[in-house]
Design a protein around this motif. Structure first.
Motif, PDB file in Angstrom:
ATOM      1  N   ARG A 131       0.879  -1.327  -0.056  1.00 12.20           N
ATOM      2  CA  ARG A 131       0.115  -0.079   0.054  1.00 12.20           C
ATOM      3  C   ARG A 131       0.908   1.131  -0.111  1.00 12.20           C
ATOM      4  O   ARG A 131       1.937   1.111   0.818  1.00 12.20           O
ATOM      5  CB  ARG A 131      -0.911  -0.111   1.097  1.00 12.20           C
ATOM      6  CG  ARG A 131      -2.030   1.111   1.396  1.00 12.20           C
ATOM      7  CD  ARG A 131      -2.744   1.006   2.504  1.00 12.20           C
ATOM      8  NE  ARG A 131      -3.662   1.913   2.625  1.00 12.20           N
ATOM      9  CZ  ARG A 131      -3.352   3.160   2.968  1.00 12.20           C
ATOM     10  NH1 ARG A 131      -2.381   3.498   3.352  1.00 12.20           N
ATOM     11  NH2 ARG A 131      -4.416   4.203   2.737  1.00 12.20           N
ATOM     12  N   VAL A 132       0.438   2.175  -0.928  1.00 11.25           N
ATOM     13  CA  VAL A 132       1.174   3.406  -0.800  1.00 11.25           C
ATOM     14  C   VAL A 132       1.005   4.253   0.298  1.00 11.25           C
ATOM     15  O   VAL A 132      -0.208   4.786   0.449  1.00 11.25           O
ATOM     16  CB  VAL A 132       1.371   4.329  -2.139  1.00 11.25           C
ATOM     17  CG1 VAL A 132       1.752   5.584  -2.129  1.00 11.25           C
ATOM     18  CG2 VAL A 132       1.544   3.421  -3.357  1.00 11.25           C
ATOM     19  N   ILE A 133       1.763   4.519   1.143  1.00 12.37           N
ATOM     20  CA  ILE A 133       1.604   5.317   2.341  1.00 12.37           C
ATOM     21  C   ILE A 133       1.788   6.793   2.195  1.00 12.37           C
ATOM     22  O   ILE A 133       1.500   7.632   3.081  1.00 12.37           O
ATOM     23  CB  ILE A 133       2.076   4.773   3.644  1.00 12.37           C
ATOM     24  CG1 ILE A 133       3.612   4.836   3.538  1.00 12.37           C
ATOM     25  CG2 ILE A 133       1.707   3.568   4.089  1.00 12.37           C
ATOM     26  CD1 ILE A 133       4.500   4.914   4.795  1.00 12.37           C
ATOM     27  N   GLY A 134       2.532   7.036   1.182  1.00 14.80           N
ATOM     28  CA  GLY A 134       3.240   8.236   1.018  1.00 14.80           C
ATOM     29  C   GLY A 134       4.187   8.482  -0.505  1.00 14.80           C
ATOM     30  O   GLY A 134       4.328   7.332  -1.222  1.00 14.80           O
ATOM     31  N   VAL A 135       4.796   9.538  -0.635  1.00 14.64           N
ATOM     32  CA  VAL A 135       5.591   9.907  -1.483  1.00 14.64           C
ATOM     33  C   VAL A 135       6.815  10.618  -1.212  1.00 14.64           C
ATOM     34  O   VAL A 135       6.850  11.600  -0.216  1.00 14.64           O
ATOM     35  CB  VAL A 135       4.957  10.841  -2.572  1.00 14.64           C
ATOM     36  CG1 VAL A 135       5.904  11.346  -3.713  1.00 14.64           C
ATOM     37  CG2 VAL A 135       3.719  10.167  -3.240  1.00 14.64           C
ATOM     38  N   LEU A 136       7.965  10.350  -1.815  1.00 16.84           N
ATOM     39  CA  LEU A 136       9.193  10.812  -1.233  1.00 16.84           C
ATOM     40  C   LEU A 136       9.412  11.568  -2.784  1.00 16.84           C
ATOM     41  O   LEU A 136       9.626  10.883  -3.943  1.00 16.84           O
ATOM     42  CB  LEU A 136      10.315   9.861  -1.145  1.00 16.84           C
ATOM     43  CG  LEU A 136      11.859  10.267  -1.225  1.00 16.84           C
ATOM     44  CD1 LEU A 136      12.028  11.409  -0.047  1.00 16.84           C
ATOM     45  CD2 LEU A 136      12.806   9.171  -1.187  1.00 16.84           C
ATOM     46  N   SER A 137       9.756  12.819  -2.687  1.00 16.45           N
ATOM     47  CA  SER A 137      10.307  13.526  -3.877  1.00 16.45           C
ATOM     48  C   SER A 137      11.586  14.111  -3.546  1.00 16.45           C
ATOM     49  O   SER A 137      11.924  14.829  -2.513  1.00 16.45           O
ATOM     50  CB  SER A 137       9.473  14.852  -4.024  1.00 16.45           C
ATOM     51  OG  SER A 137       8.173  14.440  -4.480  1.00 16.45           O
ATOM     52  N   VAL A 138      12.532  13.812  -4.481  1.00 15.26           N
ATOM     53  CA  VAL A 138      13.859  14.155  -4.164  1.00 15.26           C
ATOM     54  C   VAL A 138      14.188  15.177  -5.553  1.00 15.26           C
ATOM     55  O   VAL A 138      13.715  15.064  -6.573  1.00 15.26           O
ATOM     56  CB  VAL A 138      15.033  12.973  -4.521  1.00 15.26           C
ATOM     57  CG1 VAL A 138      16.391  13.270  -4.589  1.00 15.26           C
ATOM     58  CG2 VAL A 138      14.762  11.921  -3.560  1.00 15.26           C
ATOM     59  N   LEU A 139      14.847  16.243  -5.207  1.00 16.82           N
ATOM     60  CA  LEU A 139      14.897  17.267  -5.993  1.00 16.82           C
ATOM     61  C   LEU A 139      16.353  17.808  -6.162  1.00 16.82           C
ATOM     62  O   LEU A 139      17.092  17.981  -5.266  1.00 16.82           O
ATOM     63  CB  LEU A 139      14.317  18.756  -5.282  1.00 16.82           C
ATOM     64  CG  LEU A 139      12.634  18.190  -4.955  1.00 16.82           C
ATOM     65  CD1 LEU A 139      12.315  18.337  -3.647  1.00 16.82           C
ATOM     66  CD2 LEU A 139      11.928  19.483  -5.588  1.00 16.82           C
TER      67      LEU A 139
END
Length: 176
Positions: A131-139
């Motif tokens: 289950r996707v519990i969130g999102v990691l965004s790397v910038l």
């Protein structure tokens, strides 16, 4: 080094801070969003920006970052990441920011993107028990599509560490 640091983290929130510190050492910024139970909304849990820059962006938008949320359906990239459980490369993070901002402040997207130095990004799902519990965004300006596997692997490691810390915290709470 990052895996060891996350293993030592005692709370789910420390996982995000630990991961962000490791990314910062490599010259990257990161953001972490968690989903609600219905996977319809993302909530800000961590932004690795300098305090004064974040404060300026908050003042411009009129929302504290802790209170910021966005419907998953409004941001194309995050919708793909959550619904399809796959990472995505974003060549212009300004477009995603424009989609995420509330209507009255969408016009400030370019200014906020410059202020926070929001360049390219890779968004990866944080998956726990399928289950996707969130999102990691790397910038970073230096990111390419070739970096997707590394960021995705890191997101999986981060989600596993988060789950372990969550279980430990739940166990400790039940014993008290």
């Amino acid at each position: 080094e990052t895996a060891l640091a996350m293993e030592r983290a005692l709370t789910p929130e420390e996982i995000f801070t630990t991961a962000a510190e490791q990314f910062r050492k490599l010259g990257f910024s990161c953001m972490v969003f968690l989903t609600d139970e219905a996977q319809s909304t993302l909530f800000t849990r961590y932004l690795s920006y300098e305090g004064r820059m974040l404060k300026a962006a908050e003042d411009l938008v009129g929302i504290k970052h802790e209170d910021f949320s966005m419907p998953i359906e409004t941001v194309d990239t995050y919708r793909v990441v959550v619904r399809e459980k796959k990472s995505a490369f974003v060549d212009s993070a300004e477009d995603g920011l424009r989609q995420a901002l509330p209507k009255p402040v969408k016009r400030f997207a370019r200014r906020i993107a410059r202020m926070l130095k929001v360049p390219r990004a890779i968004a990866a799902p944080l998956i726990v028990e399928d289950r996707v519990i969130g999102v990691l965004s790397v910038l970073s300006d230096d990111l390419t599509e070739g970096d997707i596997p590394a960021v995705t692997a890191f997101a999986h490691q981060m989600a596993a560490a988060w789950r372990k810390a969550q279980l430990m915290q739940d166990l400790q709470n039940s014993l008290e």
